[in-house]
Design a protein around this motif. Structure first.
Motif, PDB file in Angstrom:
ATOM      1  N   SER A   1       0.848  -1.189   0.000  1.00  0.00           N
ATOM      2  CA  SER A   1       0.000   0.000   0.000  1.00  0.00           C
ATOM      3  C   SER A   1       0.883   1.239   0.000  1.00  0.00           C
ATOM      4  N   THR A   2       0.394   2.299  -0.625  1.00  0.00           N
ATOM      5  CA  THR A   2       1.155   3.537  -0.693  1.00  0.00           C
ATOM      6  C   THR A   2       0.217   4.721  -0.877  1.00  0.00           C
ATOM      7  N   ASN A   3       0.639   5.872  -0.365  1.00  0.00           N
ATOM      8  CA  ASN A   3      -0.091   7.117  -0.607  1.00  0.00           C
ATOM      9  C   ASN A   3       0.374   7.793  -1.894  1.00  0.00           C
ATOM     10  N   LEU A   4       1.400   7.232  -2.517  1.00  0.00           N
ATOM     11  CA  LEU A   4       1.971   7.822  -3.718  1.00  0.00           C
ATOM     12  C   LEU A   4       1.205   7.401  -4.957  1.00  0.00           C
ATOM     13  N   THR A   5       1.231   8.253  -5.977  1.00  0.00           N
ATOM     14  CA  THR A   5       0.688   7.880  -7.279  1.00  0.00           C
ATOM     15  C   THR A   5       1.693   6.990  -7.989  1.00  0.00           C
ATOM     16  N   VAL A   6       1.269   6.394  -9.080  1.00  0.00           N
ATOM     17  CA  VAL A   6       2.180   5.543  -9.852  1.00  0.00           C
ATOM     18  C   VAL A   6       3.368   6.355 -10.346  1.00  0.00           C
ATOM     19  N   GLY A   7       3.107   7.582 -10.789  1.00  0.00           N
ATOM     20  CA  GLY A   7       4.199   8.436 -11.247  1.00  0.00           C
ATOM     21  C   GLY A   7       5.186   8.750 -10.133  1.00  0.00           C
TER      22      GLY A   7
END
Length: 326
Positions: free
Chosen positions: A282-288
């Protein structure tokens, strides 16, 4: 891990039964000192049982009258106990769990783990894999009604419908792994949308199915990777490589350490994919943002639709929504 927990529990239950026996003896000695007639009745009951068994074994008779004789003695014993200020059940066997009699198991032909032992077993199992008190976060307690029914920006569905869909995908993964559509899941989106909740729910369901699961934060992963790098001891990293399903929460919150963060994360993902073992991130980051931080080499493995399913969490922070509706 499971066998170690069971061994610990069996040892504890043995110690509990020993403590019960000591308490029973203490009570017997206590009431016998206070009331000699009670001591005499206890002795008489014991002699009746021994004599009845001996007669049956010697072929000299039966123990048909034994229940009636025992009933008379027991009634007198209970009366004397109450007369001396004790409950009538004071000399009954001592158990914490009357269902299993503190053996941890119930059943005659088929032995099943008693609920008392099962609850302790899973509490320790959840704690060891990183769930701790989050064991309460499950698919059964998931409440999609907490999410807004307003349409998401530029979407044809509401946040509630989106979250119900994501919940169903996560539940299918937990119910069917290792035969899930893909061995890996990547949960992306801002904080407060339920990513960690669903990871805990998946972990709990997988554990209940008997699979080995480990869940840790990205920061904890980096700590293990750093120690392995400097000590040249990969023991704990090997455990991360070998567990059936590894769950890595909050990717992107850990520091970037040269020659450690990106290298070890790539090795982890690559080795687990090669071995066919599932990984949930899980991550709060976008794919970019993931690609800019971890390089295309890592992200390409997470973007392979044959290997990983991308779940995009959208909408407003559920924690903020709760405050606004108070």
């Amino acid at each position: 891990m499971r066998n170690a927990i069971l061994r610990e529990l069996m040892t504890e239950y043995e110690q509990l039964r020993a403590a019960n026996a000591r308490e029973e003896l203490r009570r017997r000695e206590e009431v016998s000192r206070r009331c000699p007639e009670i001591a005499a009745i206890l002795e008489q009951r014991q002699q009746l049982i021994f004599q009845g068994v001996r007669n049956v074994l010697d072929g000299q008779g039966s123990a048909e009258n034994l229940p009636q004789q025992m009933e008379v003695l027991t009634a007198r014993l209970e009366h004397l106990l109450q007369e001396n200020g004790y409950p009538a059940t004071y000399l009954d066997p001592v158990y914490r769990c009357a269902r299993c009699k503190d053996t941890g198991y119930v059943g005659e032909t088929v032995r099943d783990m008693c609920d008392c032992m099962k609850s302790r077993y899973y509490a320790r199992l959840y704690r060891q894999v990183g769930l701790s008190e989050k064991g309460a976060q499950s698919f059964e307690t998931y409440n999609e009604n907490l999410f807004s029914t307003d349409l998401l920006p530029n979407q044809r569905i509401s946040q509630r419908e989106c979250m119900a869909l994501l919940r169903d995908i996560c539940q299918e993964y937990a119910d069917t792994y290792p035969h899930s559509p893909t061995p890996d899941l990547l949960l992306t989106g801002p904080s407060g949308l339920g990513k960690t909740f669903l990871m805990h729910a998946m972990a709990k369901r997988l554990l209940d199915r008997g699979l080995n699961v480990l869940m840790l934060s990205a920061y904890r992963f980096l700590d293990l990777a750093r120690k392995a790098y400097f000590s040249h001891d990969g023991g704990e990293m090997d455990t991360l490589m070998e567990t059936d399903v590894l769950m890595l929460d909050d990717l992107g919150s850990e520091p970037l350490m040269e020659n450690i963060t990106i290298v070890q994360l790539f090795n982890l993902i690559n080795e687990r994919q090669t071995a066919g073992r599932g990984t949930v991130l899980s991550t709060n980051l976008t794919v970019g943002e993931l690609q800019a931080r971890y390089t295309e080499r890592i992200v390409s493995r997470l973007m392979d639709p044959r290997q990983c399913t991308l779940l995009q969490f959208m909408g407003s922070d559920i924690r903020r929504r709760k405050v606004e509706t108070l």
